[in-house]
Design a protein around this motif. Structure first.
Motif, PDB file in Angstrom:
ATOM      1  N   TYR A 214       0.836  -1.210   0.000  1.00  0.00           N
ATOM      2  CA  TYR A 214       0.000   0.000   0.000  1.00  0.00           C
ATOM      3  C   TYR A 214       0.865   1.252   0.000  1.00  0.00           C
ATOM      4  N   TYR A 215       1.893   1.285   0.831  1.00  0.00           N
ATOM      5  CA  TYR A 215       2.729   2.482   0.911  1.00  0.00           C
ATOM      6  C   TYR A 215       3.450   2.746  -0.413  1.00  0.00           C
ATOM      7  N   ASP A 218       0.852   4.165  -2.771  1.00  0.00           N
ATOM      8  CA  ASP A 218       0.488   5.521  -2.331  1.00  0.00           C
ATOM      9  C   ASP A 218       1.591   6.516  -2.659  1.00  0.00           C
ATOM     10  N   GLN A 222       1.457   9.845  -5.166  1.00  0.00           N
ATOM     11  CA  GLN A 222       1.806  11.186  -4.716  1.00  0.00           C
ATOM     12  C   GLN A 222       2.972  11.760  -5.514  1.00  0.00           C
ATOM     13  N   ARG A 235      -4.184   0.484  -4.672  1.00  0.00           N
ATOM     14  CA  ARG A 235      -4.273   0.898  -3.268  1.00  0.00           C
ATOM     15  C   ARG A 235      -5.486   0.246  -2.595  1.00  0.00           C
TER      16      ARG A 235
END
Length: 325
Positions: A214-215, A218, A222, A235
Motif C-alpha cells: 500500500y505504501y 500511495d 503522490q 491501493r
C-alpha cells in the motif's frame, strides 16, 4: 532501444502508472526525432491506446497483412487483436489460437533473432503469449523475457506472469535480485508492490507485506501527481488485504468517478461490497457491480472464475440433494 529511454522516460512512466491520456499528450509534444525514435514513439502511442482499450484504433492503423512493417508494430497489432478477441469470447467471437500462432510465426521468422534483441519487442510478444496462450505459451514468454534480465519491463512482466501462475515465491526472489540495481525506478516499485501483495502476508502470518505494498502504491501516486484507476485499484486491493474495507471502498468510488466502466474497478467493487456489510444494501451493491462488470467485460477473469465456481457449486449441490432424497 535502451539508448532511447531518456527521451521517453516521462511517457513510459505515465504509461506504467495507467495515465494513458497524459502519456499520449507527452508523446505528441516530442518532435524532431530520428527514425528509431519515431518508431519508439509510435509503439508507445499504440501501447497507450491499448491501455485505453481502444483496440480498433490500433488495428485500423496497423491492418493485418502488413508484413513489411517493423516486427515491433506487427507484435503490437497482434496484442491489440488478442485483447479485442478476448472481449468477444462471450459473444461468439474469439480467435486466441490464431493470434498465438501468428506471434509464434513472428518470433520464429528469419529476422527474429534481431527482433528478440529488442526488449520492447520481447515484452509485447511475451504479453501476447501470456495473455492468449496456455501453460506452454507462458513458459515460452518467460524464456523470451529471461533473455533481458536487466530490462525493467521484462522483469515486471515476468513478475506479473509468476503471480498469474500462483508462483509469488518466484516473483519475490526475482525482485530481491532486482533491488540491487533498480530499486528507485517507478516500474521496479510497481513490480515490488505486486509481488508483495500476492505473497500472502509475511512469514509470521502478519500483514506487513500488504502494508508495504500500500505504501509503495500511495507514494507512487503522490510522487507522480496522477490519479488513475490502476493506482486507485492497487491501493484499494492493498486496503482490502489489510481488512480496511471502508477505506478501500472510498478509493474504488474515486476510481469509478474517473472511469465508471473500468472492469477491474467494478470487479474490486463487487468484492469490497461483500465485506463492507452483510445486509441487503451490501448484497444489492455487490449484485449491481457484478451486473455492470458483465456488461462492460463479460470475459473478465473475475467473471469467468465466478461462473466456474458457481457451476461447480451447482453440481455439488445437486449430488447432495440426491443423497438427502
Amino acid at each position: 532501444m535502451s539508448e532511447l529511454v531518456d527521451t521517453f522516460y516521462t511517457a513510459r512512466n505515465l504509461l506504467y502508472l495507467g495515465a494513458y491520456s497524459q502519456a499520449l499528450a507527452n508523446l505528441s509534444a516530442l518532435t524532431h526525432l530520428d527514425s528509431d525514435q519515431e518508431l519508439e514513439k509510435q509503439a508507445l502511442q499504440y501501447r497507450a491506446y491499448i491501455g485505453q482499450k481502444k483496440y480498433a484504433k490500433v488495428l485500423d492503423a496497423l491492418p493485418a497483412g502488413t508484413s513489411s512493417s517493423p516486427p515491433l508494430l506487427q507484435a503490437l497489432r497482434l496484442l491489440a487483436q488478442g485483447l479485442a478477441d478476448q472481449q468477444q469470447n462471450n459473444r461468439g467471437g474469439g480467435k486466441g489460437a490464431v493470434v498465438v500462432e501468428e506471434v509464434e510465426k513472428l518470433v520464429s521468422a528469419p529476422n527474429s533473432n534481431t527482433s528478440l534483441t529488442d526488449p520492447t519487442f520481447a515484452v509485447v510478444a511475451a504479453q501476447v503469449l501470456a495473455n492468449t496462450g496456455g501453460s506452454e505459451q507462458q513458459e515460452a514468454a518467460l524464456k523470451m523475457l529471461a533473455a533481458h534480465p536487466r530490462n525493467l519491463e521484462c522483469v515486471a512482466l515476468t513478475v506479473a506472469i509468476f503471480v498469474r501462475i500462483n508462483r509469488a515465491d518466484l516473483a519475490q526472489k526475482l525482485m530481491a535480485r532486482v533491488r540491487s540495481w533498480a530499486e528507485d525506478s517507478p516500474l521496479a516499485q510497481l513490480a515490488e508492490a505486486w509481488a508483495a501483495i500476492n505473497s500472502g502476508g509475511d512469514e509470521s502470518g502478519g500483514s506487513g507485506k500488504y502494508a508495504d505494498a500500500y505504501y509503495i502504491f500511495d507514494e507512487l501516486a503522490q510522487a507522480s501527481s496522477v490519479s488513475t484507476p490502476l493506482l486507485l485499484n492497487a491501493r484499494a486491493a492493498a486496503k482490502m488485504h489489510l481488512a480496511q474495507y471502508s477505506e478501500a471502498s472510498e478509493l474504488l468510488q474515486e476510481a469509478l468517478l474517473l472511469d465508471a466502466s473500468d472492469p477491474d474497478t467494478l470487479a474490486n467493487s463487487a468484492v469490497c461490497a461483500s465485506f463492507v456489510g452483510a445486509d441487503a444494501a451490501a448484497e444489492n451493491g455487490r449484485e449491481k457491480y457484478l451486473a455492470l462488470l458483465r456488461d462492460a467485460d463479460p470475459a473478465h477473469p473475475f467473471i469467468r472464475d465466478l461462473d466456474a465456481k458457481s457451476a461447480e457449486f451447482d453440481v455439488l449441490a445437486a449430488k447432495y440433494a440426491k443423497v438427502s432424497n
